[in-house]
Scaffold this motif. Structure first.
Motif, PDB file in Angstrom:
ATOM      1  N   PHE A 118      42.970  45.349  47.395  1.00 11.86           N
ATOM      2  CA  PHE A 118      42.028  46.083  46.553  1.00 11.86           C
ATOM      3  C   PHE A 118      42.720  46.589  45.281  1.00 11.86           C
ATOM      4  O   PHE A 118      42.184  46.440  44.171  1.00 11.86           O
ATOM      5  CB  PHE A 118      41.437  47.268  47.327  1.00 11.86           C
ATOM      6  CG  PHE A 118      40.556  48.158  46.493  1.00 11.86           C
ATOM      7  CD1 PHE A 118      39.240  47.814  46.230  1.00 11.86           C
ATOM      8  CD2 PHE A 118      41.049  49.331  45.942  1.00 11.86           C
ATOM      9  CE1 PHE A 118      38.432  48.625  45.441  1.00 11.86           C
ATOM     10  CE2 PHE A 118      40.254  50.148  45.158  1.00 11.86           C
ATOM     11  CZ  PHE A 118      38.938  49.798  44.907  1.00 11.86           C
ATOM     12  N   TRP A 145      43.368  43.799  42.954  1.00 15.85           N
ATOM     13  CA  TRP A 145      42.112  43.399  42.312  1.00 15.85           C
ATOM     14  C   TRP A 145      41.828  44.299  41.109  1.00 15.85           C
ATOM     15  O   TRP A 145      41.525  43.824  40.007  1.00 15.85           O
ATOM     16  CB  TRP A 145      40.964  43.469  43.309  1.00 15.85           C
ATOM     17  CG  TRP A 145      39.635  43.092  42.733  1.00 15.85           C
ATOM     18  CD1 TRP A 145      38.837  43.850  41.911  1.00 15.85           C
ATOM     19  CD2 TRP A 145      38.944  41.839  42.906  1.00 15.85           C
ATOM     20  NE1 TRP A 145      37.689  43.164  41.575  1.00 15.85           N
ATOM     21  CE2 TRP A 145      37.733  41.940  42.166  1.00 15.85           C
ATOM     22  CE3 TRP A 145      39.223  40.679  43.626  1.00 15.85           C
ATOM     23  CZ2 TRP A 145      36.803  40.891  42.129  1.00 15.85           C
ATOM     24  CZ3 TRP A 145      38.296  39.638  43.580  1.00 15.85           C
ATOM     25  CH2 TRP A 145      37.112  39.750  42.842  1.00 15.85           C
ATOM     26  N   LYS A 146      41.919  45.607  41.321  1.00 12.36           N
ATOM     27  CA  LYS A 146      41.609  46.553  40.242  1.00 12.36           C
ATOM     28  C   LYS A 146      42.591  46.415  39.084  1.00 12.36           C
ATOM     29  O   LYS A 146      42.242  46.634  37.925  1.00 12.36           O
ATOM     30  CB  LYS A 146      41.630  47.987  40.776  1.00 12.36           C
ATOM     31  CG  LYS A 146      40.611  48.255  41.864  1.00 12.36           C
ATOM     32  CD  LYS A 146      39.189  47.922  41.424  1.00 12.36           C
ATOM     33  CE  LYS A 146      38.633  48.915  40.430  1.00 12.36           C
ATOM     34  NZ  LYS A 146      37.215  48.605  40.077  1.00 12.36           N
ATOM     35  N   GLU A 172      33.641  44.665  39.502  1.00 17.00           N
ATOM     36  CA  GLU A 172      33.440  45.437  40.726  1.00 17.00           C
ATOM     37  C   GLU A 172      33.389  44.486  41.922  1.00 17.00           C
ATOM     38  O   GLU A 172      32.533  43.586  41.954  1.00 17.00           O
ATOM     39  CB  GLU A 172      32.121  46.201  40.679  1.00 17.00           C
ATOM     40  CG  GLU A 172      31.971  47.222  39.589  1.00 17.00           C
ATOM     41  CD  GLU A 172      30.569  47.815  39.620  1.00 17.00           C
ATOM     42  OE1 GLU A 172      30.154  48.338  40.678  1.00 17.00           O
ATOM     43  OE2 GLU A 172      29.877  47.738  38.585  1.00 17.00           O
ATOM     44  N   PRO A 173      34.256  44.643  42.912  1.00 17.12           N
ATOM     45  CA  PRO A 173      34.150  43.794  44.105  1.00 17.12           C
ATOM     46  C   PRO A 173      33.003  44.233  45.008  1.00 17.12           C
ATOM     47  O   PRO A 173      32.907  45.411  45.369  1.00 17.12           O
ATOM     48  CB  PRO A 173      35.505  43.983  44.791  1.00 17.12           C
ATOM     49  CG  PRO A 173      35.997  45.317  44.324  1.00 17.12           C
ATOM     50  CD  PRO A 173      35.428  45.534  42.955  1.00 17.12           C
ATOM     51  N   TYR A 215      32.046  43.195  48.514  1.00 11.95           N
ATOM     52  CA  TYR A 215      32.584  42.409  49.624  1.00 11.95           C
ATOM     53  C   TYR A 215      31.484  41.601  50.314  1.00 11.95           C
ATOM     54  O   TYR A 215      30.405  42.113  50.635  1.00 11.95           O
ATOM     55  CB  TYR A 215      33.254  43.337  50.644  1.00 11.95           C
ATOM     56  CG  TYR A 215      33.704  42.623  51.898  1.00 11.95           C
ATOM     57  CD1 TYR A 215      34.758  41.723  51.861  1.00 11.95           C
ATOM     58  CD2 TYR A 215      33.047  42.821  53.111  1.00 11.95           C
ATOM     59  CE1 TYR A 215      35.158  41.046  53.002  1.00 11.95           C
ATOM     60  CE2 TYR A 215      33.438  42.157  54.256  1.00 11.95           C
ATOM     61  CZ  TYR A 215      34.492  41.265  54.200  1.00 11.95           C
ATOM     62  OH  TYR A 215      34.877  40.588  55.338  1.00 11.95           O
ATOM     63  N   LEU A 248      36.763  49.272  53.255  1.00 13.91           N
ATOM     64  CA  LEU A 248      36.345  48.805  51.936  1.00 13.91           C
ATOM     65  C   LEU A 248      35.370  49.786  51.293  1.00 13.91           C
ATOM     66  O   LEU A 248      35.443  50.056  50.084  1.00 13.91           O
ATOM     67  CB  LEU A 248      35.727  47.415  52.047  1.00 13.91           C
ATOM     68  CG  LEU A 248      36.719  46.287  52.351  1.00 13.91           C
ATOM     69  CD1 LEU A 248      35.987  45.016  52.755  1.00 13.91           C
ATOM     70  CD2 LEU A 248      37.629  46.019  51.151  1.00 13.91           C
ATOM     71  N   THR A 266      34.152  49.774  47.271  1.00 19.02           N
ATOM     72  CA  THR A 266      33.550  48.466  46.991  1.00 19.02           C
ATOM     73  C   THR A 266      32.048  48.508  47.227  1.00 19.02           C
ATOM     74  O   THR A 266      31.528  49.352  47.947  1.00 19.02           O
ATOM     75  CB  THR A 266      34.147  47.357  47.877  1.00 19.02           C
ATOM     76  OG1 THR A 266      33.713  47.545  49.224  1.00 19.02           O
ATOM     77  CG2 THR A 266      35.658  47.341  47.817  1.00 19.02           C
ATOM     78  N   LYS A 275      24.823  49.591  45.204  1.00 18.91           N
ATOM     79  CA  LYS A 275      26.092  48.910  45.487  1.00 18.91           C
ATOM     80  C   LYS A 275      25.881  47.806  46.532  1.00 18.91           C
ATOM     81  O   LYS A 275      26.825  47.365  47.176  1.00 18.91           O
ATOM     82  CB  LYS A 275      27.135  49.910  45.989  1.00 18.91           C
ATOM     83  CG  LYS A 275      27.500  50.985  44.976  1.00 18.91           C
ATOM     84  CD  LYS A 275      28.540  50.516  43.975  1.00 18.91           C
ATOM     85  CE  LYS A 275      29.925  50.572  44.569  1.00 18.91           C
ATOM     86  NZ  LYS A 275      30.979  50.259  43.560  1.00 18.91           N
TER      87      LYS A 275
END
Length: 427
Positions: A54, A57-58, A65-66, A68, A82, A87, A110
């Motif tokens: 994570f 990724w950032k 924005e992940p 999942y 997560l 996420t 989200k």
């Protein structure tokens, strides 16, 4: 290895003082189980790996924005971890949406209902719980959504895929981006349906990052067309396809994606950019340890299919997890797991390797985990260790022939626990 237990959701997680990895913990558990005459398989989830991925990724995709992909592995501890990292979630069914909502894991903005072919009752369920973002790729789906959920916020999915991907998806989903997609945007406008953006999925386990470049350029063109039709286009969903156990490969992908996002969707436009990583978070965090329940010496030619090996020894091992359990990824995900003895060779166990086939425990001949590999001589009761077993494994497991999926254990180190939870627990 000093440790204590904390709760993540409703599940106990071992918190270690120092850094540990799956194989070290597998050694400890397997040794204890052998002493207790417990030969059942077990899985380990390293939550450090999830957090590390994570943070990477950032760092490498700061604008993305992940969300999942729940389908990849719906383990509740993984989902909770997560969620606590912030996420979003890509859901493909009513049940997956319920996992997120019932667990209070994310607000509805989200969640994206990222399935272009939805059951009618599932659309009504999304409307009931105000899950607005959902994908479509054809006129029939558009009409279906219009009749059931006219306030939905639609994301048009286009077909741009990497044909060399582990699981290509462009054959099944996504509309042609040059001619069909503009017509669908026009049809949506005529029906009064709100299209908020464009999505694509280059294929699960993508190998060619250039597919992202092409898809992003198509999306830019469709954004402009959509805006000319008064659609409020503000969302780009770049889908999945990110590697789960290859940092260098992910870095290459991220570099290309960053460059093209900044070129086609500069930060000044304030476009919300999301992605649907699955294996990126799940794959490397999980290992499976199995026990050899039977062993057979055979002519090596039976394994190598080379008559010249008929006077050499080969071995077939049967273990207590297979393609109907954790190793269904062989069938469903085109992934070939590679195992190794959990414990090294010794004076008693020579290190010489032989042609080897590894079978699962069921009576089905399809239940073959490794067709031809090399391995030292193994004995019944020994343990095999398989890394990178988190993607499309546990989520698809069955108890065919009465073989239960492995028990799972969860852990992280104290530094990671403190990063995640110390402040909220007042520590």
């Amino acid at each position: 290895m000093t440790h204590r237990f904390e709760l993540v959701g409703d599940t106990k997680v071992a918190i270690f003082d120092g850094h540990v990895d799956n194989e070290i913990i597998a050694h400890t558990i397997a040794t204890y189980r052998t002493q207790k005459k417990n030969d059942e398989p077990f899985g380990l989830m390293n939550l450090n790996t999830v957090v590390e991925h994570f943070l990477d990724w950032k760092l490498q995709l700061p604008r993305v924005e992940p969300f999942y992909a729940v389908k990849c592995n719906n383990d509740p501890v993984l989902l909770k971890t997560l969620a606590d990292l912030g996420t979003g979630f890509d859901c493909a069914s009513k049940a997956e949406i319920n996992m997120i909502l019932d667990g209070n894991l994310a607000p509805t903005d989200k969640i994206i209902y990222a399935h272009p072919c939805k059951t009618r009752s599932f659309i009504e369920h999304a409307r009931k719980y105000n899950v607005k973002m959902m994908t479509f790729d054809n006129e029939e789906e558009l009409q279906k959504i219009n009749g059931l959920y006219p306030d939905a916020e639609l994301v048009l999915r286009i077909a741009v895929s990497d044909p060399s991907a582990q699981c290509p998806l462009g054959i099944k989903f996504g509309c042609e981006p040059s001619e069909v997609a503009p017509k669908l945007l026009q049809k949506s406008a005529a029906m009064g349906m709100k299209v908020i953006g464009i999505s694509f999925h280059v294929g699960s386990g993508c190998n060619d990052p250039a597919a992202f470049q092409l898809a992003i350029s198509y999306a830019r063109n469709l954004f402009d067309i959509g805006k000319s039709m008064d659609h409020d286009m503000y969302l780009l969903d770049i889908g999945g396809g990110f590697p789960g156990n290859d940092h260098e490969k992910f870095s290459r992908f991220a570099s290309i994606i960053r460059t093209n996002i900044d070129e086609y969707f500069p930060p000044s436009e304030n476009v919300r950019i999301i992605a649907e990583p699955g294996r990126y978070f799940a794959s490397a965090s999980i290992s499976i340890t199995t026990n050899i329940i039977s062993a057979t010496k055979v002519p090596a030619s039976r394994i190598t299919k080379d008559d010249g090996d008929s006077d050499k020894d080969g071995y077939m091992y049967y273990m207590n997890d297979g393609v109907y359990g954790s190793f269904n990824c062989i069938l469903f995900d085109h992934f070939q797991p590679t195992g190794r003895p959990l414990f090294p060779s010794s004076d008693i166990i020579p290190s010489e390797e032989y042609p080897t086939t590894v079978w699962g425990p069921t009576c089905d001949g399809l239940d073959q985990v490794e067709k031809e590999t090399k391995m030292r001589r193994m004995q019944v009761g020994e343990w095999l260790y398989y890394p990178d077993m988190g993607a499309y494994t546990k989520v698809c497991a069955t108890n065919f022939n009465g073989f239960e999926p492995p028990t799972y254990y969860y852990f992280m180190d104290n530094t990671t626990w403190s990063y995640m939870y110390a402040m909220e627990n007042g520590h």
